[in-house]
Design a protein around this motif. Structure first.
Motif, PDB file in Angstrom:
ATOM      1  N   SER A  43       0.738  -1.270   0.097  1.00  0.00           N
ATOM      2  CA  SER A  43      -0.064   0.049   0.060  1.00  0.00           C
ATOM      3  C   SER A  43       0.991   1.196   0.067  1.00  0.00           C
ATOM      4  N   GLN A  44       0.459   2.249  -0.852  1.00  0.00           N
ATOM      5  CA  GLN A  44       1.346   3.333  -0.754  1.00  0.00           C
ATOM      6  C   GLN A  44       0.290   4.721  -0.859  1.00  0.00           C
ATOM      7  N   VAL A  45       0.887   5.763  -0.576  1.00  0.00           N
ATOM      8  CA  VAL A  45       0.187   7.010  -0.839  1.00  0.00           C
ATOM      9  C   VAL A  45       0.507   7.903  -2.033  1.00  0.00           C
ATOM     10  N   GLY A  46      -0.364   8.117  -3.055  1.00  0.00           N
ATOM     11  CA  GLY A  46       0.221   9.058  -4.253  1.00  0.00           C
ATOM     12  C   GLY A  46       1.195   8.385  -5.128  1.00  0.00           C
ATOM     13  N   SER A  47       1.130   7.022  -5.373  1.00  0.00           N
ATOM     14  CA  SER A  47       2.042   6.391  -6.039  1.00  0.00           C
ATOM     15  C   SER A  47       1.444   6.029  -7.364  1.00  0.00           C
ATOM     16  N   SER A  48       2.299   5.544  -8.305  1.00  0.00           N
ATOM     17  CA  SER A  48       1.811   5.253  -9.713  1.00  0.00           C
ATOM     18  C   SER A  48       1.600   3.639  -9.702  1.00  0.00           C
ATOM     19  N   SER A  75      -7.293   1.668  -6.413  1.00  0.00           N
ATOM     20  CA  SER A  75      -6.543   2.968  -6.599  1.00  0.00           C
ATOM     21  C   SER A  75      -7.489   4.115  -6.007  1.00  0.00           C
ATOM     22  N   ASN A  77      -6.545   7.866  -3.713  1.00  0.00           N
ATOM     23  CA  ASN A  77      -5.707   8.695  -3.070  1.00  0.00           C
ATOM     24  C   ASN A  77      -4.610   7.811  -2.457  1.00  0.00           C
ATOM     25  N   THR A  78      -4.868   6.539  -2.124  1.00  0.00           N
ATOM     26  CA  THR A  78      -3.896   5.659  -1.859  1.00  0.00           C
ATOM     27  C   THR A  78      -4.105   4.367  -2.861  1.00  0.00           C
ATOM     28  N   TRP A  79      -2.880   3.633  -3.167  1.00  0.00           N
ATOM     29  CA  TRP A  79      -2.926   2.502  -3.581  1.00  0.00           C
ATOM     30  C   TRP A  79      -2.857   1.129  -2.862  1.00  0.00           C
ATOM     31  N   HIS A  80      -3.351   0.129  -3.215  1.00  0.00           N
ATOM     32  CA  HIS A  80      -3.234  -1.191  -2.641  1.00  0.00           C
ATOM     33  C   HIS A  80      -3.273  -2.413  -3.417  1.00  0.00           C
TER      34      HIS A  80
END
Length: 87
Positions: A43-48, A75, A77-80
């Motif tokens: 999980s990441q915030v603001g990634s592609s 997807s 605001n955050t990606w998981h």
């Protein structure tokens, strides 16, 4: 100017070396002939999406997998993403 060329060369070399040793994303058809090793999530915030694939590949390689198949991705605001690992 020489510093810029050196930095660019090192950056390219690190990308190429990462690609050679990293676990590969595989299709469902390819996964049928491989043995499952479990799952990993990132999980990441603001990634592609490319960042998520890189993170999954790194985690898969760390676990000793030769390939991974993404089984869940969200997807916003955050990606998981969750991937099943294969050897």
């Amino acid at each position: 100017m020489k510093n810029a060329i050196i930095i660019a060369s090192l950056g390219l070399a690190s990308v190429l070396s990462f690609g050679v040793s990293a676990a590969e994303q595989i299709s469902a058809e390819q996964a049928q002939s491989l043995q499952s090793m479990g799952t990993v999530s990132v999980s990441q915030v603001g990634s592609s999406p490319m960042d998520m694939n890189s993170a999954l590949s790194a985690k898969a390689e760390k676990e000793g997998a030769s390939g991974y198949r993404i089984i869940e991705a969200r997807s916003g605001n955050t990606w998981h993403a969750t991937a099943e690992l294969y050897k």
